[in-house]
Design an enzyme around this catalytic site. Sequence first.
Site, PDB file in Angstrom:
ATOM      1  N   ARG A   2       0.913  -7.664  13.235  1.00 22.35           N
ATOM      2  CA  ARG A   2       0.397  -7.777  11.837  1.00 22.35           C
ATOM      3  C   ARG A   2       1.846  -7.246  10.846  1.00 22.35           C
ATOM      4  O   ARG A   2       2.227  -6.417  11.105  1.00 22.35           O
ATOM      5  CB  ARG A   2      -0.607  -6.906  11.468  1.00 22.35           C
ATOM      6  CG  ARG A   2      -1.780  -7.248  12.219  1.00 22.35           C
ATOM      7  CD  ARG A   2      -2.931  -6.337  11.487  1.00 22.35           C
ATOM      8  NE  ARG A   2      -2.738  -4.776  11.690  1.00 22.35           N
ATOM      9  CZ  ARG A   2      -3.751  -4.004  11.907  1.00 22.35           C
ATOM     10  NH1 ARG A   2      -4.722  -4.215  11.749  1.00 22.35           N
ATOM     11  NH2 ARG A   2      -3.194  -2.604  11.745  1.00 22.35           N
ATOM     12  N   TYR A  53       0.839  -1.155   0.123  1.00 23.05           N
ATOM     13  CA  TYR A  53       0.092   0.157  -0.043  1.00 23.05           C
ATOM     14  C   TYR A  53       0.795   1.379   0.075  1.00 23.05           C
ATOM     15  O   TYR A  53       0.694   2.086  -0.826  1.00 23.05           O
ATOM     16  CB  TYR A  53      -0.931  -0.025   1.290  1.00 23.05           C
ATOM     17  CG  TYR A  53      -1.697   1.273   1.564  1.00 23.05           C
ATOM     18  CD1 TYR A  53      -2.375   1.757   0.904  1.00 23.05           C
ATOM     19  CD2 TYR A  53      -1.247   1.970   2.783  1.00 23.05           C
ATOM     20  CE1 TYR A  53      -3.220   2.957   1.215  1.00 23.05           C
ATOM     21  CE2 TYR A  53      -1.819   3.269   3.119  1.00 23.05           C
ATOM     22  CZ  TYR A  53      -2.722   3.904   2.071  1.00 23.05           C
ATOM     23  OH  TYR A  53      -3.291   4.895   2.522  1.00 23.05           O
TER      24      TYR A  53
HETATM   25  N1  LIG Z   1      -7.937   6.566   6.571  1.00 24.81           N
HETATM   26  C1  LIG Z   1      -6.639   6.582   7.045  1.00 24.81           C
HETATM   27  O1  LIG Z   1      -6.218   6.703   8.011  1.00 24.81           O
HETATM   28  C2  LIG Z   1      -5.676   7.149   5.712  1.00 24.81           C
HETATM   29  C3  LIG Z   1      -4.459   7.471   5.973  1.00 24.81           C
HETATM   30  C4  LIG Z   1      -3.533   7.794   4.922  1.00 24.81           C
HETATM   31  C5  LIG Z   1      -3.877   7.735   3.652  1.00 24.81           C
HETATM   32  N2  LIG Z   1      -5.262   7.665   3.303  1.00 24.81           N
HETATM   33  C6  LIG Z   1      -5.868   7.807   2.055  1.00 24.81           C
HETATM   34  O2  LIG Z   1      -6.864   8.458   1.973  1.00 24.81           O
HETATM   35  C7  LIG Z   1      -7.629   8.084   0.885  1.00 24.81           C
HETATM   36  C8  LIG Z   1      -9.053   7.966   1.497  1.00 24.81           C
HETATM   37  O3  LIG Z   1      -9.251   6.995   2.575  1.00 24.81           O
HETATM   38  P1  LIG Z   1     -10.508   6.505   3.332  1.00 24.81           P
HETATM   39  O4  LIG Z   1      -9.966   5.988   4.545  1.00 24.81           O
HETATM   40  O5  LIG Z   1     -11.622   7.495   3.106  1.00 24.81           O
HETATM   41  O6  LIG Z   1     -11.012   5.183   2.507  1.00 24.81           O
HETATM   42  P2  LIG Z   1     -12.314   4.673   1.837  1.00 24.81           P
HETATM   43  O7  LIG Z   1     -12.018   3.418   1.682  1.00 24.81           O
HETATM   44  O8  LIG Z   1     -13.257   5.033   2.936  1.00 24.81           O
HETATM   45  O9  LIG Z   1     -12.592   5.618   0.767  1.00 24.81           O
HETATM   46  C9  LIG Z   1     -12.140   5.110  -0.656  1.00 24.81           C
HETATM   47  C10 LIG Z   1     -13.326   5.639  -1.588  1.00 24.81           C
HETATM   48  O10 LIG Z   1     -12.761   5.294  -2.877  1.00 24.81           O
HETATM   49  C11 LIG Z   1     -13.961   4.620  -3.624  1.00 24.81           C
HETATM   50  N3  LIG Z   1     -12.990   3.712  -4.557  1.00 24.81           N
HETATM   51  C12 LIG Z   1     -12.186   2.837  -4.295  1.00 24.81           C
HETATM   52  N4  LIG Z   1     -11.519   2.434  -5.368  1.00 24.81           N
HETATM   53  C13 LIG Z   1     -12.056   2.996  -6.515  1.00 24.81           C
HETATM   54  C14 LIG Z   1     -12.237   2.808  -7.950  1.00 24.81           C
HETATM   55  N5  LIG Z   1     -11.252   1.956  -8.436  1.00 24.81           N
HETATM   56  N6  LIG Z   1     -12.984   3.570  -8.611  1.00 24.81           N
HETATM   57  C15 LIG Z   1     -13.721   4.374  -7.986  1.00 24.81           C
HETATM   58  N7  LIG Z   1     -13.989   4.481  -6.749  1.00 24.81           N
HETATM   59  C16 LIG Z   1     -12.907   3.979  -5.881  1.00 24.81           C
HETATM   60  C17 LIG Z   1     -14.305   3.648  -2.768  1.00 24.81           C
HETATM   61  O11 LIG Z   1     -15.565   3.239  -2.909  1.00 24.81           O
HETATM   62  C18 LIG Z   1     -14.624   4.656  -1.140  1.00 24.81           C
HETATM   63  O12 LIG Z   1     -15.708   5.362  -1.305  1.00 24.81           O
HETATM   64  C19 LIG Z   1      -7.228   6.641   0.412  1.00 24.81           C
HETATM   65  O13 LIG Z   1      -6.544   7.203  -0.950  1.00 24.81           O
HETATM   66  C20 LIG Z   1      -6.216   6.473   1.326  1.00 24.81           C
HETATM   67  O14 LIG Z   1      -5.254   5.693   0.832  1.00 24.81           O
HETATM   68  C21 LIG Z   1      -6.208   7.125   4.374  1.00 24.81           C
END
Ligand SMILES: NC(=O)c1ccc[n+]([C@@H]2O[C@H](COP(=O)([O-])OP(=O)(O)OC[C@H]3O[C@@H](n4cnc5c(N)ncnc54)[C@H](O)[C@@H]3O)[C@@H](O)[C@H]2O)c1
Length: 326
Positions: free
Chosen positions: A280, A139
């Site tokens: 993990r 990731y």
């Molecule tokens: N949550 C965290 O702590 C965290 C930390 C660092 C980075 N991030 C990054 O932030 C972003 C959002 O994270 P989140 O926690 O809201 O994740 P999430 O899974 O809740 O949201 C991701 C969204 O993208 C959509 N999606 C995924 N693949 C897709 C595709 N191929 N086409 C169209 N839509 C698609 C999903 O349906 C979802 O609504 C991500 O890029 C993640 O890597 C999150």
Amino acid sequence: MILVTGGAGYIGSHAVKELVKSGHRVVVLDNLSTGHRAAVDKKAIFCPGDLHDLKFIHDIFGEYPIELVMHFAAHSIVPQSMQEPLLSYRNLNCTINLLEAMLKAGVRKLVFSSTAAVYGEPLETPIPENHPLKPTNPYGQSKAWIEAILEQLHRANGLDYISLRYFNAAGADPEGELGEEHHPETHLIPIILKAALQGEEVSVFGSDYPTKDGTPVRDYIHVSDLISAHLLAMEALLQGRKQREIYNLGHQRGYSVLEVIDAARQVTGLDIPYRMADRRPGDPSTLVASSAKIKAELGWEPRYSDLQTIIATAWEWVRQHPRGYA
Ligand SMILES: NC(=O)c1ccc[n+]([C@@H]2O[C@H](COP(=O)([O-])OP(=O)(O)OC[C@H]3O[C@@H](n4cnc5c(N)ncnc54)[C@H](O)[C@@H]3O)[C@@H](O)[C@H]2O)c1
């Protein structure tokens, strides 16, 4: 108009709400693989579809006058990506499709969701943005590669972008409308709070890390503070004040898993039992951000990121929505 990919997801839905509130017209592209239709603000235009589908993305740029893209959509479930790395590496295909459609449509401004996972095991703490990138999981590797692609497109194609490396996003909309709901849930605070609600035991993965109590230490940042940083980044790009930047987003304070459980006990008033489990694979021991750069350059200041407020807002969401968005 702002295109928000992943705008039905946890962080993206909070961004859409704030963009709409601040008067922007918003288009949401999401395949609902981990997101929720009900999380998308009703004033946004929702385009259901997948970033693997290049024609679909071209059509969106053809239809709407997009000025800037916030790219949240990704597969980001780290334990799954350890077993099936291609789940993360497909993030590259999706992002390349998005970038191709953007460049073809002449859209050259992007705010990208990156992650602390690009750093791997830190050589210094708090981690500055110029720390070497040595991700310990696919990731983090996928995000580091995307950042490298963005840098090349900046030089070759005039793409202006700000990459925001979030540490651990947590908490929920202080107005109680939005929160975190993932299946499976792999993030610590919602796991603890759901266990508290259901009277279940929390598994603590790893008790032999070189940290104060042996459990991993993370820097938790409230989702609303993440979004305020996105709005500042967006304005800096739209006004031409910034062309290419990378910023960490964290609260510059690390809490161990056991400290988070303890804080959750205080907020909920419930006894939250836990048991120690194996580490993990792919989890670094300590990730704490230096966010000095974005504070100095964009004037960002977190408002909700003390651990009590993070847990209190997340707890409110879990209590009011025990079945999530269902
Ligand atoms: N949550 C965290 O702590 C965290 C930390 C660092 C980075 N991030 C990054 O932030 C972003 C959002 O994270 P989140 O926690 O809201 O994740 P999430 O899974 O809740 O949201 C991701 C969204 O993208 C959509 N999606 C995924 N693949 C897709 C595709 N191929 N086409 C169209 N839509 C698609 C999903 O349906 C979802 O609504 C991500 O890029 C993640 O890597 C999150």
